[in-house]
Design a protein around this motif. Sequence first.
Motif, PDB file in Angstrom:
ATOM      1  N   LYS A  22      17.418  -1.314  56.803  1.00 28.37           N
ATOM      2  CA  LYS A  22      15.979  -1.222  56.537  1.00 28.37           C
ATOM      3  C   LYS A  22      15.619   0.195  56.118  1.00 28.37           C
ATOM      4  N   ARG A  23      14.928   0.307  54.986  1.00 23.18           N
ATOM      5  CA  ARG A  23      14.402   1.607  54.576  1.00 23.18           C
ATOM      6  C   ARG A  23      13.287   1.995  55.539  1.00 23.18           C
ATOM      7  N   ILE A  24      13.385   3.164  56.117  1.00 21.37           N
ATOM      8  CA  ILE A  24      12.399   3.598  57.098  1.00 21.37           C
ATOM      9  C   ILE A  24      11.130   4.050  56.380  1.00 21.37           C
ATOM     10  N   ASP A  25      10.036   3.350  56.659  1.00 19.04           N
ATOM     11  CA  ASP A  25       8.746   3.627  56.018  1.00 19.04           C
ATOM     12  C   ASP A  25       7.723   3.874  57.119  1.00 19.04           C
ATOM     13  N   PRO A  26       7.598   5.104  57.599  1.00 16.37           N
ATOM     14  CA  PRO A  26       6.711   5.380  58.739  1.00 16.37           C
ATOM     15  C   PRO A  26       5.265   5.016  58.431  1.00 16.37           C
ATOM     16  N   ASN A  27       4.585   4.486  59.430  1.00 18.30           N
ATOM     17  CA  ASN A  27       3.164   4.160  59.308  1.00 18.30           C
ATOM     18  C   ASN A  27       2.503   4.526  60.628  1.00 18.30           C
ATOM     19  N   VAL A  28       2.258   5.815  60.815  1.00 18.51           N
ATOM     20  CA  VAL A  28       1.820   6.330  62.107  1.00 18.51           C
ATOM     21  C   VAL A  28       0.437   6.963  61.994  1.00 18.51           C
ATOM     22  N   SER A  44       6.096  16.134  57.300  1.00 20.38           N
ATOM     23  CA  SER A  44       5.426  15.038  57.995  1.00 20.38           C
ATOM     24  C   SER A  44       6.192  13.723  57.855  1.00 20.38           C
ATOM     25  N   TYR A  45       6.879  13.529  56.737  1.00 23.45           N
ATOM     26  CA  TYR A  45       7.678  12.308  56.590  1.00 23.45           C
ATOM     27  C   TYR A  45       8.803  12.283  57.625  1.00 23.45           C
ATOM     28  N   ILE A  46       9.482  13.403  57.798  1.00 26.92           N
ATOM     29  CA  ILE A  46      10.592  13.476  58.749  1.00 26.92           C
ATOM     30  C   ILE A  46      10.082  13.236  60.169  1.00 26.92           C
ATOM     31  N   LYS A  47       8.935  13.802  60.501  1.00 24.84           N
ATOM     32  CA  LYS A  47       8.354  13.549  61.828  1.00 24.84           C
ATOM     33  C   LYS A  47       7.983  12.072  61.973  1.00 24.84           C
ATOM     34  N   GLY A 143       1.312  -7.046  29.465  1.00 22.63           N
ATOM     35  CA  GLY A 143       0.094  -7.841  29.574  1.00 22.63           C
ATOM     36  C   GLY A 143      -0.828  -7.244  30.612  1.00 22.63           C
ATOM     37  N   ARG A 144      -0.386  -7.234  31.888  1.00 24.75           N
ATOM     38  CA  ARG A 144      -1.163  -6.585  32.931  1.00 24.75           C
ATOM     39  C   ARG A 144      -0.818  -5.097  32.943  1.00 24.75           C
ATOM     40  N   ILE A 145      -1.588  -4.331  33.722  1.00 22.70           N
ATOM     41  CA  ILE A 145      -1.318  -2.901  33.858  1.00 22.70           C
ATOM     42  C   ILE A 145      -0.008  -2.714  34.619  1.00 22.70           C
ATOM     43  N   ASN A 146       0.896  -1.915  34.059  1.00 21.81           N
ATOM     44  CA  ASN A 146       2.168  -1.602  34.705  1.00 21.81           C
ATOM     45  C   ASN A 146       2.162  -0.141  35.141  1.00 21.81           C
ATOM     46  N   ILE A 147       2.545   0.082  36.392  1.00 27.88           N
ATOM     47  CA  ILE A 147       2.533   1.421  36.975  1.00 27.88           C
ATOM     48  C   ILE A 147       3.952   1.846  37.313  1.00 27.88           C
ATOM     49  N   GLY A 148       4.299   3.084  36.963  1.00 26.13           N
ATOM     50  CA  GLY A 148       5.570   3.667  37.378  1.00 26.13           C
ATOM     51  C   GLY A 148       5.367   4.551  38.597  1.00 26.13           C
ATOM     52  N   ILE A 149       6.261   4.444  39.578  1.00 26.74           N
ATOM     53  CA  ILE A 149       6.190   5.252  40.787  1.00 26.74           C
ATOM     54  C   ILE A 149       7.268   6.322  40.718  1.00 26.74           C
ATOM     55  N   VAL A 150       6.861   7.581  40.866  1.00 30.89           N
ATOM     56  CA  VAL A 150       7.789   8.710  40.762  1.00 30.89           C
ATOM     57  C   VAL A 150       7.490   9.667  41.919  1.00 30.89           C
ATOM     58  N   GLY A 151       8.485  10.482  42.278  1.00 33.48           N
ATOM     59  CA  GLY A 151       8.259  11.531  43.256  1.00 33.48           C
ATOM     60  C   GLY A 151       8.962  11.303  44.572  1.00 33.48           C
ATOM     61  N   ALA A 152       8.356  11.834  45.629  1.00 30.58           N
ATOM     62  CA  ALA A 152       8.930  11.721  46.965  1.00 30.58           C
ATOM     63  C   ALA A 152       8.727  10.314  47.502  1.00 30.58           C
ATOM     64  N   ARG A 153       9.272  10.064  48.673  1.00 27.70           N
ATOM     65  CA  ARG A 153       9.223   8.742  49.290  1.00 27.70           C
ATOM     66  C   ARG A 153       7.811   8.183  49.280  1.00 27.70           C
ATOM     67  N   CYS A 154       7.644   7.025  48.659  1.00 24.36           N
ATOM     68  CA  CYS A 154       6.319   6.414  48.503  1.00 24.36           C
ATOM     69  C   CYS A 154       6.211   5.235  49.459  1.00 24.36           C
ATOM     70  N   ASN A 155       5.216   5.263  50.346  1.00 27.93           N
ATOM     71  CA  ASN A 155       5.158   4.213  51.359  1.00 27.93           C
ATOM     72  C   ASN A 155       4.606   2.905  50.807  1.00 27.93           C
ATOM     73  N   GLU A 257      -0.997  13.093  47.130  1.00 26.77           N
ATOM     74  CA  GLU A 257      -0.240  13.818  48.149  1.00 26.77           C
ATOM     75  C   GLU A 257      -0.662  13.300  49.520  1.00 26.77           C
ATOM     76  N   THR A 258       0.297  12.912  50.343  1.00 26.22           N
ATOM     77  CA  THR A 258      -0.022  12.371  51.655  1.00 26.22           C
ATOM     78  C   THR A 258       0.738  13.112  52.742  1.00 26.22           C
ATOM     79  N   ASP A 259       0.274  12.930  53.972  1.00 24.90           N
ATOM     80  CA  ASP A 259       1.023  13.435  55.116  1.00 24.90           C
ATOM     81  C   ASP A 259       1.642  12.275  55.895  1.00 24.90           C
ATOM     82  N   TYR A 260       1.716  11.126  55.222  1.00 25.23           N
ATOM     83  CA  TYR A 260       2.368   9.927  55.759  1.00 25.23           C
ATOM     84  C   TYR A 260       1.690   9.390  57.017  1.00 25.23           C
TER      85      TYR A 260
END
Length: 605
Positions: A22-28, A44-47, A143-155, A257-260
């Motif tokens: 399981k990919r760890i996806d914190p939600n705290v 903050s992601y590591i914490k 057809g619909r809007i397509n979004i690319g996700i780039v960067g650090a871990r995206c929750n 930019e998030t602090d997760y």
Amino acid sequence: MIGYTCKYVPTELFEAMGVETKRIDPNVTNYDKAETMMHANLCSYIKGVLEDVMSSNYEGVVLTNCCDSTKRLYDTLRKEFPDKFVYILDLPRKNTEDAVKLYENSIMSMIKHYEEFSGRVFDKDKLKQILQSKNKKKEYKRGRINIGIVGARCNDGIMDVIKKSGAEIGFNISCTGDERIFDIKNYDNLLNEYVKELFAKIPCVRMVDLNKRKEFMTRSKDVVDGIIYHTVKFCDIYSYDYVEIKNKLNIPILKVETDYTKQCEGQIKTRVEAFIESLNVIKSDEKSDCEKKYPDCGRSSMCVGCDADREKNIIESRNRYNAIKSDVEKEKSLGEVKSNMSSDKKIYVLGIDSGSTSTNAVILDGKRKIVASDVVRTGAKSSESARRALENVLRKAGIDKEELSLIVSTGYGRVSIDFADKNVTEISCHGKGAHYLNPDVRTIIDIGGQDSKAIRLNDKGEVIDFVMNDKCAAGTGRFLEMMARTLEIDIKDMGPISLNWKEDIKISSMCSVFAESEVISLIAENKEKPDIIHALNNSIAGKTNALLGRVGRESKFMMSGGVAQNIGVVKALEEKIGEELFIPEEPEIVGAIGAAIYGLESINN
């Protein structure tokens, strides 16, 4: 179950041993436990990962030595959870034969340690079957809007917002988002070929050779309509990557930019939804006459003709489109509004903007004339404030709620207004409202109670770019309220008092808490209130001017939001910008006006 944090972790090896990964996806909501074990200033992601491990039933965690924070996490996990399988892989930064061999050796060592830990046995034949099942590439649908996700871990929260906004995720090349697709030709030397495939993915920014990544990003405009670039606070390496992509690619890009933590979700939701709304505008402008005539066809923009079954295809495509709408009932009621409306019936549309400080309501008639408006203080419950604003504006207009043709909500509390027929982000609504009040406006400065925004418009009043301040009260209405209490004056008096300043004092800190400490020190030094307030105004103007620098300064400028009523802040901003600001008669209702206009456009289209 084995948790992991990096796309270079060989999860298929554990699957071959019958182990779930399981990919760890914190939600705290906080890092109270993690900060007793690690330094508070770590990533903050590591914490968040540490918090997640403490609250979940992982058999073990596998990391890679991608950064110092991850190495600190490894040390902490080893110490705090001696009974778990905790392993860190030595991931090379190059993609060479020697690097592949080094990583292969590191993986083989991990397998040996896990076999000793668990009593399970690695099965190469099972690995072969798994890899053969993962060799199909994703087909991108236009057809619909397509979004690319780039960067650090995206929750997953950001992914959900994208999908609920009616868009698709075209690709995800963030830290853990790369697809697990393998194209192995030679199964004789399986482990070595598998490692080569891991390195063959789009490289993360810590790798030395980023040519494949750059080539992919250059081609991305053929796959997606826009890019969301996610960064974790203080992860500088991704900030540099974002700047390069923004400067080199001619494609809309949104940085978040998030602090997760869960507390980020409100602002992130607004940013992502507004970005997708602006992409829909761009896409609509680029559509051919054929696409505008058949909006639900779903064919590629490169379509050159239609077959004999076109009408059947259109009907089937429309059915698929309707099946995935996020709010079917409201769209249905909107259709009923249009079909049941007779030509002689008066049209009234209510726009309601539920903000953190005030809730603003505007009623427009069918000729886009403002019939009535109202501003109430947002209390402890946004829904109750919205109902109060509704009652007040209906009374002022002299009509009943049943006479309203449509109600459109906007603002942070828009989803809590259950009597609204539809909702639109405040970014887009401010664009519509500003264009309505002054068609010459190209840049909006909106300083509200909770956030600050800089919004750039085209000549139609459509949003082409925007930036918002981070999760911080500095430079907002809340900031001024705090300072007014400290200075023991009414916030309405701050602007006029500041005009009498004589000494040019500087306040160095932009943090609300530290700035308040500076103000207290200035009071202790017996500084005059006009001078202190003038310093606060300059501080806000400086922060706002930095936002303009990010979005681009294009004349003419409008200022909206409650802070626009503060003459001291307005003058400080005009001095920074070097141009006079257009201030509406009622700057707080700009968003509500825009929401009402969206409603009128929905009825007329």
